[in-house]
Design a protein around this motif. Structure first.
Motif, short mmCIF file in Angstrom:
data_model
loop_
_atom_site.label_atom_id
_atom_site.label_comp_id
_atom_site.label_asym_id
_atom_site.label_seq_id
_atom_site.Cartn_x
_atom_site.Cartn_y
_atom_site.Cartn_z
N GLN A 34 48.57 0.54 -60.22
CA GLN A 34 48.73 -0.30 -59.05
C GLN A 34 47.83 0.14 -57.90
OE1 GLN A 34 50.32 -3.00 -59.45
NE2 GLN A 34 52.50 -2.81 -59.89
N GLY A 66 53.42 -10.79 -66.39
CA GLY A 66 53.14 -9.70 -65.47
C GLY A 66 52.88 -10.09 -64.04
N THR A 68 55.06 -10.91 -61.47
CA THR A 68 55.92 -10.21 -60.52
C THR A 68 55.61 -8.73 -60.49
OG1 THR A 68 57.67 -11.87 -60.86
CG2 THR A 68 58.32 -9.77 -59.88
N HIS A 69 55.28 -8.15 -61.63
CA HIS A 69 54.89 -6.74 -61.67
C HIS A 69 53.63 -6.53 -60.82
CE1 HIS A 69 54.64 -2.73 -63.60
NE2 HIS A 69 53.36 -2.87 -63.36
N THR A 70 52.68 -7.44 -60.93
CA THR A 70 51.45 -7.33 -60.15
C THR A 70 51.71 -7.48 -58.67
OG1 THR A 70 50.14 -8.20 -62.00
CG2 THR A 70 49.15 -8.33 -59.81
N GLY A 73 56.04 -5.23 -58.32
CA GLY A 73 56.33 -4.04 -59.08
C GLY A 73 57.32 -4.35 -60.19
N PRO A 74 57.76 -3.34 -60.95
CA PRO A 74 58.68 -3.57 -62.07
C PRO A 74 60.05 -4.03 -61.60
CG PRO A 74 58.33 -1.22 -61.72
CD PRO A 74 57.35 -1.94 -60.85
N ASP A 93 54.64 2.70 -58.17
CA ASP A 93 54.76 1.42 -58.87
C ASP A 93 54.72 0.22 -57.94
OD1 ASP A 93 54.89 2.48 -61.43
OD2 ASP A 93 57.08 2.68 -61.40
N GLY A 95 53.59 -2.95 -56.05
CA GLY A 95 52.55 -3.93 -56.33
C GLY A 95 51.75 -4.26 -55.08
N ASP A 235 54.07 -15.18 -55.44
CA ASP A 235 54.37 -14.92 -56.84
C ASP A 235 54.88 -16.23 -57.43
OD1 ASP A 235 54.93 -13.83 -59.30
OD2 ASP A 235 56.82 -12.92 -58.67
#
Length: 399
Positions: A34, A66, A68-70, A73-74, A93, A95, A235
Motif C-alpha cells: 500500500q 480488490g 475496497t482493499h485498494t 484496506g482489508p 495496510d 489504502g 469505491d
C-alpha cells in the motif's frame, strides 16, 4: 491465471474471449504494498487539491477484485482505525483514502503555519449512493428514515444531489470539520459502517457506491475572496454475475433485495461506461452534441468532472486473475480503455466575494423555514437548511 502482464507492459486476458490491452500507463502487481501504491500515484493529486483543483480517484472492477482493499484496506481495518487502534499514525495496510486523509491534514497544518494571508477550513463527509434506500449519510446512519414511502428516491434519507452547481454536489449530509489528525477517527468509524453482505462471489460484498468527500475552504483576507476545492475518494460497488452471486436468482422481480441491489449496481456501472464512451465518440464528430443531462444518475453527475477532464483523476481498474472471472476482467479493462481516451485539463476553482458566499448560506438556511409538512420536498428543504448552517459555520471560522 487468466490475466497476465505482457512483455510490452500490456495486460492479456486468456479464455473464451481473449484480449490484450496496451493502454494501461501502470500495471500494479498483486505483491505491490500500500505504501508503494500511494507514493506512486497520490502526491501529485494531493498537491493539486491543496493548490485549489478538484480531484477524483476511484476504484473500478467486479465484486471481490480488490477495490475496497485498494481504497481503504482489508475488511475490518476501518473499524479498528476508528476505534483508535492505530492512533494518527499510518497503518501498513491503510489504502489510498486513509493515507490521503492523514497526508492532507498534515500538509494543511504546515500551510497554516506558513501564513501567507490565507485561512483554511477542511471538512469531510462520507455517503453511500444507493437507489433502494436513498443516499445514506455515513456520519449519521444511526437515525435512518423510512424510505419506502418515497419509492426509489435517492434523496429519501435527506441527502440529495444539487445539479445547479459546478460541479454537481451532494447536500444535506453531515460534514465534519477536521482541525487535527485525530478528528479523522470519527470519519474512519463512519466508513466502517458501510453496508456489506455475503454473496456467492464475495463474503464482504459492498452494496453501494461509497464516496468520501474532502472540501478545502480557502479565504484570502486581503482580497476578501473565498474558493473551495473538492477531493472525492470513490469505491465503486462491484459488477456481479447475478446467478453466481445470488444462488441462481437473476431476476429483480423475485423480490430478493440482493438481486435488486446487484441489478441496480450493474445498471449504474453500465450507464457510467456508456456516458464515457458517448463523450469520447462525440468529440470525434463535430455535429454530435454531448450533455450530462442525458445521464441523470447521481453517480455520473458526481463524477462528471472526471469524465469531462476538469478534475485531476485516477482510475484504478481492479481485475481478478481467476479463469472463471475472465469475462468480467475483460469488461473492466474495456472500461479503463475507454476512460484512458478522455482528455484531462484540470483547472483551479474560481474565487468569489465572501459576501456572496455568506448570502448563499443565508438563503439555504432560510429555505428550511418554508418546508412543507411532509413529503420529499420537505426533505430537500431541510437538507438545504442543514447545508446552509454548515457553510455558515465554516465561514464563521475565518477571522
Amino acid at each position: 491465471p487468466a490475466v497476465r502482464v505482457t512483455e510490452a507492459a500490456g495486460v492479456a486476458v486468456t479464455g473464451k474471449y481473449p484480449r490484450t490491452f496496451k493502454y494501461p500507463r501502470h500495471v500494479i502487481s498483486a505483491d505491490t504494498d500500500q505504501a508503494t501504491l500511494y507514493a506512486t500515484f497520490m502526491p501529485k493529486r494531493v498537491d493539486a487539491f491543496l493548490g485549489g483543483c478538484n480531484v477524483n480517484i476511484m476504484a473500478y472492477g467486479q465484486t471481490g477484485s480488490g477495490k475496497t482493499h485498494t481504497m481503504f484496506g482489508p475488511p475490518g481495518l476501518m473499524a479498528r482505525a476508528g476505534a483508535g487502534e492505530f492512533g494518527t499514525s499510518v497503518a501498513p495496510d491503510y489504502g489510498l483514502c486513509p493515507r490521503g486523509l492523514l497526508d492532507i491534514v498534515t500538509r494543511l497544518e504546515a500551510m497554516r503555519q506558513q501564513g501567507g494571508g490565507q485561512q483554511f477550513v477542511l471538512t469531510a463527509g462520507a455517503v453511500e449512493l444507493t437507489v433502494t434506500t436513498g443516499n445514506l449519510d455515513m456520519l449519521a446512519k444511526a437515525k435512518p428514515i423510512n424510505a419506502e414511502r418515497f419509492g426509489f428516491f435517492t434523496g429519501a434519507q435527506g441527502v440529495a444531489l444539487d445539479r445547479s452547481t459546478r460541479p454537481p454536489r451532494l447536500y444535506g449530509m453531515n460534514e465534519l470539520v477536521v482541525d487535527r489528525p485525530d478528528d479523522l477517527l470519527i470519519l474512519f468509524n463512519a466508513i466502517a459502517s458501510r453496508n456489506t453482505c455475503g454473496t456467492g462471489l464475495n463474503d464482504t460484498s459492498s452494496r453501494s457506491h461509497c464516496f468520501v468527500f474532502l472540501t478545502l475552504h480557502r479565504y484570502d483576507a486581503s482580497a476578501g475572496t473565498y474558493r473551495s476545492s473538492r477531493f472525492q475518494f470513490v469505491d465503486l460497488a462491484g459488477s456481479e454475475r447475478l446467478k453466481d452471486a445470488h444462488h441462481g436468482l437473476s431476476n429483480w422481480r423475485s423480490g430478493d433485495m440482493g438481486v435488486i441491489e446487484g441489478t441496480m449496481t450493474n445498471y449504474s456501472l453500465m450507464m457510467l461506461s456508456a456516458c464515457v464512451r458517448h463523450l469520447v465518440e462525440s468529440r470525434g464528430k463535430s455535429k454530435e452534441k454531448f450533455s450530462f443531462r442525458t445521464y441523470m444518475l447521481d453517480l455520473i453527475q458526481l463524477l462528471s468532472e472526471s469524465i469531462s477532464g476538469e478534475a485531476l483523476s485516477l482510475v484504478v481498474v481492479c481485475v481478478s486473475s481467476a479463469p472463471a472471472n475472465a469475462a468480467q476482467s475483460v469488461g473492466a479493462l474495456e472500461f479503463g480503455e475507454v476512460f484512458s481516451r478522455l482528455s484531462v485539463r484540470p483547472v483551479a476553482a474560481e474565487a468569489e466575494r465572501i459576501d456572496r458566499v455568506k448570502a448563499r448560506a443565508d438563503k439555504l438556511e432560510a429555505s428550511g423555514k418554508h418546508a412543507c409538512a411532509s413529503g420529499r420536498y420537505a426533505l430537500l428543504r431541510e437538507a438545504q437548511a442543514r447545508d446552509g448552517r454548515q457553510l455558515r459555520e465554516v465561514l464563521s471560522r475565518f477571522a
